[in-house]
Motif scaffolding. Structure first.
Motif, PDB file in Angstrom:
ATOM      1  N   VAL A  78       0.866  -1.180   0.000  1.00  0.00           N
ATOM      2  CA  VAL A  78       0.000   0.000   0.000  1.00  0.00           C
ATOM      3  C   VAL A  78       0.901   1.227   0.000  1.00  0.00           C
ATOM      4  CG1 VAL A  78      -1.777   1.279   1.244  1.00  0.00           C
ATOM      5  CG2 VAL A  78      -1.829  -1.227   1.229  1.00  0.00           C
ATOM      6  N   ASP A  79       0.821   2.030  -1.037  1.00  0.00           N
ATOM      7  CA  ASP A  79       1.701   3.191  -1.193  1.00  0.00           C
ATOM      8  C   ASP A  79       0.999   4.467  -0.746  1.00  0.00           C
ATOM      9  OD1 ASP A  79       3.541   1.443  -2.240  1.00  0.00           O
ATOM     10  OD2 ASP A  79       3.007   1.881  -4.331  1.00  0.00           O
ATOM     11  N   HIS A  80       1.822   5.480  -0.448  1.00  0.00           N
ATOM     12  CA  HIS A  80       1.359   6.831  -0.108  1.00  0.00           C
ATOM     13  C   HIS A  80       0.456   6.829   1.139  1.00  0.00           C
ATOM     14  CE1 HIS A  80       2.890   7.634  -4.095  1.00  0.00           C
ATOM     15  NE2 HIS A  80       1.992   6.821  -4.626  1.00  0.00           N
ATOM     16  N   SER A  81       0.711   5.924   2.053  1.00  0.00           N
ATOM     17  CA  SER A  81      -0.060   5.871   3.295  1.00  0.00           C
ATOM     18  C   SER A  81       0.842   6.226   4.460  1.00  0.00           C
ATOM     19  CB  SER A  81      -0.667   4.477   3.499  1.00  0.00           C
ATOM     20  OG  SER A  81      -1.332   4.392   4.741  1.00  0.00           O
ATOM     21  N   GLN A  82       0.438   7.213   5.252  1.00  0.00           N
ATOM     22  CA  GLN A  82       1.220   7.645   6.402  1.00  0.00           C
ATOM     23  C   GLN A  82       1.055   6.715   7.603  1.00  0.00           C
ATOM     24  OE1 GLN A  82       3.243  10.242   6.861  1.00  0.00           O
ATOM     25  NE2 GLN A  82       2.887  11.616   5.130  1.00  0.00           N
ATOM     26  N   CYS A  83       0.130   5.775   7.537  1.00  0.00           N
ATOM     27  CA  CYS A  83      -0.193   4.942   8.697  1.00  0.00           C
ATOM     28  C   CYS A  83       0.933   3.967   9.009  1.00  0.00           C
ATOM     29  CB  CYS A  83      -1.497   4.182   8.448  1.00  0.00           C
ATOM     30  SG  CYS A  83      -1.989   3.127   9.836  1.00  0.00           S
ATOM     31  N   TYR A  91       7.810  11.274   5.796  1.00  0.00           N
ATOM     32  CA  TYR A  91       8.159   9.968   6.359  1.00  0.00           C
ATOM     33  C   TYR A  91       8.288   8.908   5.270  1.00  0.00           C
ATOM     34  CZ  TYR A  91       7.575  11.899  11.011  1.00  0.00           C
ATOM     35  OH  TYR A  91       7.721  12.662  12.158  1.00  0.00           O
ATOM     36  N   PHE A  92       8.878   9.332   4.150  1.00  0.00           N
ATOM     37  CA  PHE A  92       9.316   8.470   3.050  1.00  0.00           C
ATOM     38  C   PHE A  92       8.187   7.898   2.196  1.00  0.00           C
ATOM     39  CE2 PHE A  92      12.146   7.553   6.779  1.00  0.00           C
ATOM     40  CZ  PHE A  92      13.149   8.425   6.420  1.00  0.00           C
ATOM     41  N   VAL A  93       6.944   8.099   2.556  1.00  0.00           N
ATOM     42  CA  VAL A  93       5.856   7.383   1.877  1.00  0.00           C
ATOM     43  C   VAL A  93       5.623   7.881   0.451  1.00  0.00           C
ATOM     44  CG1 VAL A  93       4.726   6.840   4.049  1.00  0.00           C
ATOM     45  CG2 VAL A  93       4.079   8.923   2.811  1.00  0.00           C
ATOM     46  N   GLU A  94       6.176   9.033   0.067  1.00  0.00           N
ATOM     47  CA  GLU A  94       6.039   9.528  -1.291  1.00  0.00           C
ATOM     48  C   GLU A  94       7.257   9.219  -2.147  1.00  0.00           C
ATOM     49  OE1 GLU A  94       3.245  10.696  -2.264  1.00  0.00           O
ATOM     50  OE2 GLU A  94       2.323  10.815  -0.272  1.00  0.00           O
ATOM     51  N   ASP A  95       8.229   8.521  -1.591  1.00  0.00           N
ATOM     52  CA  ASP A  95       9.458   8.219  -2.321  1.00  0.00           C
ATOM     53  C   ASP A  95       9.272   6.953  -3.148  1.00  0.00           C
ATOM     54  OD1 ASP A  95      12.081   8.167  -3.171  1.00  0.00           O
ATOM     55  OD2 ASP A  95      12.773   7.074  -1.406  1.00  0.00           O
ATOM     56  N   PRO A  96       9.461   7.007  -4.480  1.00  0.00           N
ATOM     57  CA  PRO A  96       9.288   5.801  -5.317  1.00  0.00           C
ATOM     58  C   PRO A  96      10.227   4.663  -4.930  1.00  0.00           C
ATOM     59  CG  PRO A  96       9.349   7.783  -6.674  1.00  0.00           C
ATOM     60  CD  PRO A  96       9.744   8.201  -5.297  1.00  0.00           C
ATOM     61  N   THR A  97      11.455   4.996  -4.523  1.00  0.00           N
ATOM     62  CA  THR A  97      12.394   3.942  -4.126  1.00  0.00           C
ATOM     63  C   THR A  97      11.930   3.247  -2.853  1.00  0.00           C
ATOM     64  OG1 THR A  97      14.234   5.152  -5.131  1.00  0.00           O
ATOM     65  CG2 THR A  97      14.792   3.456  -3.531  1.00  0.00           C
ATOM     66  N   PHE A  98      11.428   4.002  -1.898  1.00  0.00           N
ATOM     67  CA  PHE A  98      10.896   3.404  -0.666  1.00  0.00           C
ATOM     68  C   PHE A  98       9.706   2.506  -0.970  1.00  0.00           C
ATOM     69  CE2 PHE A  98       7.874   3.562   2.881  1.00  0.00           C
ATOM     70  CZ  PHE A  98       8.653   3.074   3.916  1.00  0.00           C
ATOM     71  N   ASN A  99       8.817   2.970  -1.859  1.00  0.00           N
ATOM     72  CA  ASN A  99       7.591   2.224  -2.122  1.00  0.00           C
ATOM     73  C   ASN A  99       7.824   0.981  -2.965  1.00  0.00           C
ATOM     74  OD1 ASN A  99       5.858   3.966  -0.697  1.00  0.00           O
ATOM     75  ND2 ASN A  99       5.687   5.349  -2.443  1.00  0.00           N
ATOM     76  N   ASN A 100       8.701   1.054  -3.947  1.00  0.00           N
ATOM     77  CA  ASN A 100       8.825  -0.028  -4.921  1.00  0.00           C
ATOM     78  C   ASN A 100      10.043  -0.926  -4.720  1.00  0.00           C
ATOM     79  OD1 ASN A 100       6.569   0.711  -6.950  1.00  0.00           O
ATOM     80  ND2 ASN A 100       7.712   2.625  -6.740  1.00  0.00           N
ATOM     81  N   LEU A 101      10.994  -0.482  -3.933  1.00  0.00           N
ATOM     82  CA  LEU A 101      12.218  -1.264  -3.769  1.00  0.00           C
ATOM     83  C   LEU A 101      12.504  -1.618  -2.317  1.00  0.00           C
ATOM     84  CD1 LEU A 101      14.784  -2.437  -5.130  1.00  0.00           C
ATOM     85  CD2 LEU A 101      15.879  -0.219  -4.721  1.00  0.00           C
ATOM     86  N   TYR A 102      12.323  -0.662  -1.423  1.00  0.00           N
ATOM     87  CA  TYR A 102      12.763  -0.847  -0.042  1.00  0.00           C
ATOM     88  C   TYR A 102      11.810  -1.719   0.767  1.00  0.00           C
ATOM     89  CZ  TYR A 102      14.409   0.410   4.638  1.00  0.00           C
ATOM     90  OH  TYR A 102      14.894   0.368   5.920  1.00  0.00           O
ATOM     91  N   LYS A 103      10.499  -1.527   0.615  1.00  0.00           N
ATOM     92  CA  LYS A 103       9.553  -2.161   1.533  1.00  0.00           C
ATOM     93  C   LYS A 103       8.779  -3.343   0.948  1.00  0.00           C
ATOM     94  CE  LYS A 103       5.358   0.574   0.656  1.00  0.00           C
ATOM     95  NZ  LYS A 103       4.303   1.385   1.292  1.00  0.00           N
ATOM     96  N   ARG A 104       8.996  -3.701  -0.293  1.00  0.00           N
ATOM     97  CA  ARG A 104       8.256  -4.799  -0.895  1.00  0.00           C
ATOM     98  C   ARG A 104       8.779  -6.152  -0.392  1.00  0.00           C
ATOM     99  NH1 ARG A 104       4.607  -1.375  -2.306  1.00  0.00           N
ATOM    100  NH2 ARG A 104       4.467  -0.695  -4.478  1.00  0.00           N
TER     101      ARG A 104
END
Length: 492
Positions: free
Chosen positions: A153-158, A226-239
């Protein structure tokens, strides 16, 4: 070298408690306050050229050690379980449910507090974008967290930092499937090898196809959200699929450790490799500092280099676990708690017969067990603590090294203080309840061992030289003198 049951229980003592790594995770997140609300942003910019700060900026690699350890413990415990019972498919959902019940109660409690009460814990000019945004996101996305799908789930601050829990849950299911689907030792090695290949290829493909950074860059613009808008965080770091490689290495390591413990191996012949073992921490710090090249102005890293670096850095960090974990378990170091041996009454003599432990003494410190009890709850709540303390500020703060250190200890202490009642009232009672429901006592087992203990035990084929310090042996027909026949009656 064959390990008895008691040694198998304590072999992973230094690694079961993850308190020290939780300390490091909080250390990596605490500077967010300085990045977000600093009145001297030039100080923050200069830290990108400081090798020491680069270790902290790229210290998110420490999470990969969690995956190595988690996979290692799962494989090792499943192999131990196979000695007593078969891993049948009716047991598979039970293991998954038990894992869910182990993680969810404190997680759900903190999630509920953030979604409801946390917005009333303070006020300030940045309160709504920092705390209010997380509250609204948790009201919207809470069910993804309870299903452990929030890493997709991307772009979520939760509770953005809980991506690790979701990944660990799914990787645990992957590890269980490996041991349930294939039964032979060779087939399991092949399955783990395939998972390893997927873990190497997936981040490389994601970096190439989406043109991502090789590492998760901590810039002020990214940190404010808090990194949630970063494409690298969303698609590479947390998957999940980009974090398989170290978990697969952990599964292989657990199988290897189990094999070594069941074989007659002489560990002393491996003690010549202690310098390699001692190099793990310095090499780990060097790998973290190596990411500083991606922060330098005027340097455009080629896409091919990023594609190779993205899986390569995780692979190399996982290899450190391959050295550190077995080196500690098989006691390559000697825990020597005193340097002086007194000879006579006046002159101490320095002992050179034992080498002081550099790592085992630290990792096996009894104090980690105390913090380890509440480390999971502390991990869950620490980002909420950082958000609340940062959003309550009414003025910008002057950032410097001392201020960052003081802020870290404030966040650390507050997180563990809040985690203590969370563990006492939620996590520990639920864990005990799950154990009682999952492993009920058998009805045919005696409740009082002392009442059913025999009053005397006859031992046959005993040697004539026995230790009578703790028992009082009475020889059969002791009133008559005759040759000892190897039979002893022990009066209890």
């Amino acid at each position: 070298m064959f390990f008895c049951e008691e040694e198998l229980e304590t072999a992973f003592r230094a690694f079961r408690e993850r308190a020290c790594t939780t300390f490091l995770v909080i250390l990596g997140h605490s500077p967010l306050a300085a990045v977000i609300s600093s009145n001297n942003p030039h100080f923050v910019e200069l830290t990108y050229y400081d090798p020491v700060f680069q270790i902290f900026y790229n210290g998110n690699l420490i999470v990969q050690s969690f995956f190595v350890l988690s996979g290692c413990l799962l494989a090792f415990n499943l192999l131990l379980m196979e000695e007593k019972t078969q891993l049948t498919w009716p047991k598979f959902p039970r293991f998954v449910i038990l894992r869910w019940l182990r993680l969810t109660p404190p997680y759900a409690a903190v999630l509920a507090v953030i979604a409801t009460w946390m917005k009333r814990f303070g006020d300030g000019p940045t309160w709504k974008p920092v705390v209010g945004a997380e509250t609204e996101a948790c009201r919207r996305d809470w069910f993804y967290h309870l299903l452990y799908l929030n890493d997709y789930v991307d772009h979520s601050q939760c509770m953005a930092h809980t991506w690790y829990i979701a990944v660990d849950m799914k990787l645990t299911i992957l590890g269980l499937l490996v041991f349930w689907l294939v039964k032979s030792w060779r087939a399991r090695k092949i399955a783990i090898g395939l998972a390893f290949v997927v873990g190497v290829v997936a981040p490389a493909l994601s970096t190439f196809l989406l043109n991502l950074n090789a590492i998760h860059l901590v810039s002020p613009e990214v940190a404010r959200n808090y990194f949630v808008e970063d494409p690298t965080f969303n698609n590479l770091y947390k998957r999940t699929h980009t974090n398989i490689v170290c978990y697969a290495m952990g599964l292989a390591l657990g199988m290897w450790i189990y094999k070594m413990m069941q074989s007659d191996i002489d560990v002393t012949k491996y003690k010549k490799y202690r310098p390699v073992y001692w190099a793990t921490f310095p090499v780990g710090a060097l790998l973290c500092a190596l990411g500083g090249i991606f922060y330098m102005d005027g340097i455009q890293v080629p896409l091919l280099a990023s594609v190779l670096y993205s899986p390569g850095i995780k692979l190399m960090f996982g290899l450190l676990g391959f050295v550190l974990i077995p080196g500690t378990i098989f006691k390559l170091e000697t825990v020597y708690r005193g340097f002086l041996e007194w000879q006579g009454n006046f002159f101490p003599l320095i002992s050179l017969s034992e080498i002081p432990a550099m790592y085992r003494g630290f990792l096996e410190w009894q104090g980690w067990a105390v913090f380890g009890r509440v480390s999971y709850c502390a991990y869950i709540v620490h980002v909420a603590v950082i958000r609340v303390t940062t959003a309550n500020q009414t003025t910008l703060q002057h950032s410097n090294l001392l201020q960052i250190i003081l802020t870290y200890f404030a966040h650390l202490v507050t997180s563990f203080v809040i985690a203590l009642p969370c563990w006492m009232m939620i996590e520990s009672p639920f864990n005990q309840l799950v154990k009682l429901c999952s492993y009920p006592a058998r009805k045919d087992e005696p409740q009082d061992t002392l009442k059913t203990m025999p009053r005397e035990v006859t031992l046959k084929n005993m040697p004539q030289e026995i230790d009578t310090k703790d028992v009082n042996p009475v020889f059969m027909d002791s009133s008559k003198e005759k040759e000892f026949d190897g039979t002893v009656v022990v009066k209890l």
